[in-house]
Scaffold this active site. Structure first.
Site, PDB file in Angstrom:
ATOM      1  N   GLY A 145     -38.776 -42.632  33.043  1.00  0.00           N
ATOM      2  CA  GLY A 145     -37.976 -41.847  33.982  1.00  0.00           C
ATOM      3  C   GLY A 145     -38.032 -42.393  35.399  1.00  0.00           C
ATOM      4  NE  ARG A 146     -44.330 -43.218  36.416  1.00  0.00           N
ATOM      5  CZ  ARG A 146     -44.604 -42.638  35.255  1.00  0.00           C
ATOM      6  NH1 ARG A 146     -43.862 -41.656  34.810  1.00  0.00           N
ATOM      7  NH2 ARG A 146     -45.617 -43.062  34.514  1.00  0.00           N
ATOM      8  CD  GLU A 154     -38.436 -28.010  35.490  1.00  0.00           C
ATOM      9  OE1 GLU A 154     -38.192 -28.441  34.332  1.00  0.00           O
ATOM     10  OE2 GLU A 154     -39.580 -28.028  35.994  1.00  0.00           O
ATOM     11  CD  GLU A 202     -44.308 -38.548  36.716  1.00  0.00           C
ATOM     12  OE1 GLU A 202     -44.294 -37.321  36.547  1.00  0.00           O
ATOM     13  OE2 GLU A 202     -43.270 -39.228  36.752  1.00  0.00           O
ATOM     14  CE  LYS A 250     -37.025 -42.023  28.105  1.00  0.00           C
ATOM     15  NZ  LYS A 250     -38.221 -42.722  28.601  1.00  0.00           N
ATOM     16  CE  LYS A 291     -42.437 -31.736  31.602  1.00  0.00           C
ATOM     17  NZ  LYS A 291     -41.843 -32.760  30.752  1.00  0.00           N
ATOM     18  CG  HIS A 312     -42.410 -38.326  68.598  1.00  0.00           C
ATOM     19  ND1 HIS A 312     -42.551 -38.260  69.970  1.00  0.00           N
ATOM     20  CD2 HIS A 312     -41.805 -39.511  68.333  1.00  0.00           C
ATOM     21  CE1 HIS A 312     -42.022 -39.357  70.502  1.00  0.00           C
ATOM     22  NE2 HIS A 312     -41.569 -40.134  69.532  1.00  0.00           N
TER      23      HIS A 312
HETATM   24  C1  G6Q Z   1     -40.795 -39.836  35.025  1.00  0.00           C
HETATM   25  C2  G6Q Z   1     -41.151 -38.647  34.289  1.00  0.00           C
HETATM   26  C3  G6Q Z   1     -40.402 -37.387  34.710  1.00  0.00           C
HETATM   27  C4  G6Q Z   1     -39.009 -37.261  34.109  1.00  0.00           C
HETATM   28  C5  G6Q Z   1     -38.526 -35.834  34.329  1.00  0.00           C
HETATM   29  C6  G6Q Z   1     -37.129 -35.602  33.805  1.00  0.00           C
HETATM   30  O1  G6Q Z   1     -41.242 -40.932  34.825  1.00  0.00           O
HETATM   31  O2  G6Q Z   1     -41.029 -38.895  32.947  1.00  0.00           O
HETATM   32  O3  G6Q Z   1     -40.295 -37.262  36.101  1.00  0.00           O
HETATM   33  O4  G6Q Z   1     -38.137 -38.180  34.682  1.00  0.00           O
HETATM   34  O5  G6Q Z   1     -39.410 -34.930  33.726  1.00  0.00           O
HETATM   35  O6  G6Q Z   1     -37.073 -35.861  32.443  1.00  0.00           O
HETATM   36  P1  G6Q Z   1     -35.708 -35.928  31.698  1.00  0.00           P
HETATM   37  O7  G6Q Z   1     -34.926 -37.056  32.247  1.00  0.00           O
HETATM   38  O8  G6Q Z   1     -36.035 -36.099  30.254  1.00  0.00           O
HETATM   39  O9  G6Q Z   1     -35.003 -34.616  31.964  1.00  0.00           O
END
Ligand code: G6Q
Length: 552
Positions: A273-274, A217, A359, A211, A510, A390
């Site tokens: 994001g989620r 990462e 989250e 996003k 972070k 199990h």
């Molecule tokens: C989700 C969070 C988080 C996000 C990641 C990736 O709700 O905001 O998990 O999706 O940190 O972020 P980017 O899509 O910006 O790389």
């Protein structure tokens, strides 16, 4: 804070009444509740949009449900739902609207943010995704050397990874088996190396899903993917346009990375994001199952959205599920909630739900900024059945923790094979029965068990569960299931008066990681100003690295 509830949760009349009610019925046995009401197993059920919920094996009475519903009303749930669907900036701490529901709104519906209808833009992107997915699926998107793409690698993390992985696994049955899909998320180089080691770069397409397009990462993995591609394809930078597309809201950063914005699929700041697996972040899903099946997935989401928006509070699936979570977390002290899908294709569903739930509601202050004095989001966890039986089910059956469970089953298998499905489903029903009703000392003794062994073999029972039964795991069914949990999280957050749509808790780590990364790699010995533990760990890492360098 305009959206904060003016009455603190613990002062709401329904909360107080629930406390008294819990003191009265909290210890009541499910055995007795069922014995007193033979119709309970049929009565305490609810069906909507293809999901049948049996919630009779919960430690509740009709009065409990009445009070929980009253709590939802006193918490302003109706108004909050209306505010979300109206595009109000309910994500107050980030000053954003929350409109994942617009991602699945049919053409022609109007959902406005700041007076601008966002639905046409959603469909414009869906249309572009569809054309692109079709080209890849038909072998018409060619790589730099003229070969068709055979492998799609999604590079992303968190919300830009967990949804796509879960959906790919869940809908694998419907996927194009000529294509293969990989997912790289961890900054650990092993993730990238293992995901790509057997791939032909000439036939590989990377989807860089981010996003913000700044996530360390993802940017690190994307840079390695670019190097991997260019090294193999002769170093011609024009190869990037054929092997990289981006999903992002940040066109500038996408361009700076070297991806043509023509190959970028956008989304918006009002998609968290989620909550983004049904936005362009779902591009890998769409390539796997095709645009038509992706639209069925969206239709499933939308059907559950409409149910959530319009069904009365007391007959509303996400409301009921969310309120039951509140009941156990706050009145029984349940710290965790298990989600147990009895379908191998849903093996990543618990991991996906962990982010969605934890989250979102892992918060300790209210929307108004006051510290809460009650439990908020529980830990969600789980594994697909029957494997969990199990391993960890022992603790659910006989441990000292109360762990409410959601069992998810299907009446039809996508892979009918002999008696497998009957056996699988028998286990769903048997587990919920055993958890609820257990086995008394008298029953155990009557089986001829030696007296000393009896306590070990007693199942107390009275362990609550929901059973969610669907017909088959179709794209539409997956959409309804995910939307059910999304909205359940919303209900919980509304009662707890927290903001389920920010995630400030991930920021500090972070920032520190960026600083420490510089300290680990600097040529000069850095001046460390952390605590003594962190300083010593950094020094040890550096000295071990140096000694292995000098001995090489
Ligand atoms: C989700 C969070 C988080 C996000 C990641 C990736 O709700 O905001 O998990 O999706 O940190 O972020 P980017 O899509 O910006 O790389």
């Amino acid at each position: 804070m305009a959206l904060a509830n003016p009455i603190p949760l613990t002062a709401r009349p329904a909360w107080v009444a629930l406390g008294e009610h819990h003191a009265e019925i909290g210890g009541t046995e499910l055995r007795d509740l069922f014995a007193r009401d033979p119709g309970r197993g049929e009565r305490l059920t609810l069906e909507a949009e293809g999901i049948y919920l049996d919630y009779s094996k919960n430690r509740i009475t009709d009065e409990t449900i009445g009070l929980l519903v009253q709590l939802a009303v006193e918490s302003g749930l109706r108004e909050r739902i209306a505010a979300m669907f109206a595009g109000e900036r309910i994500n107050a701490t980030e000053d954003r609207a929350v409109l994942h529901v617009a991602l699945r709104a049919p053409k022609g519906e109007r959902i406005a943010v700041d007076g601008i209808d966002v639905v046409p833009a959603v469909h414009e992107v869906l249309g572009r995704m569809g054309e692109f997915a079709d080209r890849v699926r038909r072998g018409r998107w060619l790589g730099h050397t003229g070969k068709a793409i055979r492998t799609i690698v999604n590079v992303g993390i968190g919300g830009s990874d967990l949804g796509p992985v879960m959906a790919y696994e869940a809908l694998r049955h419907y996927s194009d088996r000529e294509l293969s899909f990989r997912f790289v998320s961890n900054v650990d180089g092993t993730d990238f190396v293992e995901a790509t080691r057997d791939l032909d770069p000439a036939e590989t397409l990377f989807i860089i899903s981010s996003k913000t397009f700044t996530t360390l990462e993802t940017m690190t993995n994307a840079a390695s993917a670019r190097d991997w591609t260019l090294t193999a394809l002769g170093g011609d930078p024009s190869a990037i346009a054929k092997h990289f597309v981006a999903v992002s809201t940040n066109a500038e950063a996408v361009e700076a990375f070297g991806i043509d914005v023509m190959n970028m699929f956008g989304f918006w700041d009002w998609v968290g994001g989620r909550y983004s697996m049904d936005s362009a972040i779902g591009l890998s899903t769409m390539i796997a199952i095709g645009p038509d099946a992706f639209r069925e997935l969206l239709a499933g989401f939308h059907a559950m959205d409409e149910h959530f928006r319009t069904a009365p509070v007391e007959a509303n699936l996400p409301v009921l599920l969310g309120l039951l979570t509140v009941w156990y977390a706050d009145f029984f002290g349940a710290q965790t909630q298990a989600v147990l899908p009895y379908d191998q294709y849903l093996k990543r569903f618990p991991a996906y739900l962990q982010q969605l739930t934890m989250e979102s509601n892992g918060k300790h202050v209210t929307l108004g900024g006051a510290a809460v004095d009650y439990a908020t989001g529980p830990v969600y966890w789980g594994e697909p059945g029957t494997n969990g039986q199990h391993s960890f089910y022992q603790l659910i059956h006989q441990g000292t923790e109360l762990i409410p469970c959601d069992f998810i089953g299907f009446t039809h298998s996508l892979n009918p094979l002999g008696e497998h499905h009957d056996i699988l489903t028998a286990n769903v029903f048997a587990q919920t029965e055993a958890l609820a009703f257990g086995k008394t000392a008298e029953q155990v003794a009557a089986e001829g068990t030696p007296e000393w062994l009896v306590p070990h073999r007693v199942f107390e029972g009275n362990r609550p569960s929901n059973t969610l039964l669907l017909d088959r795991l179709t794209p539409r069914a997956l959409g309804t299931l995910v939307a059910l949990y999304e909205h359940s999280v919303f209900v919980q957050g509304t009662v707890w008066d927290v903001n389920p749509f920010d995630q400030w808790g991930v920021e500090l780590g972070k920032v520190l990681a960026r600083q420490v990364a510089g300290e680990l790699s600097s040529a000069e010995e850095p001046e460390l100003a952390h605590d003594s533990s962190t300083n010593a760990l950094i020094r040890r890492y550096r000295s071990r690295q140096e000694s292995s360098c000098s001995s090489e």
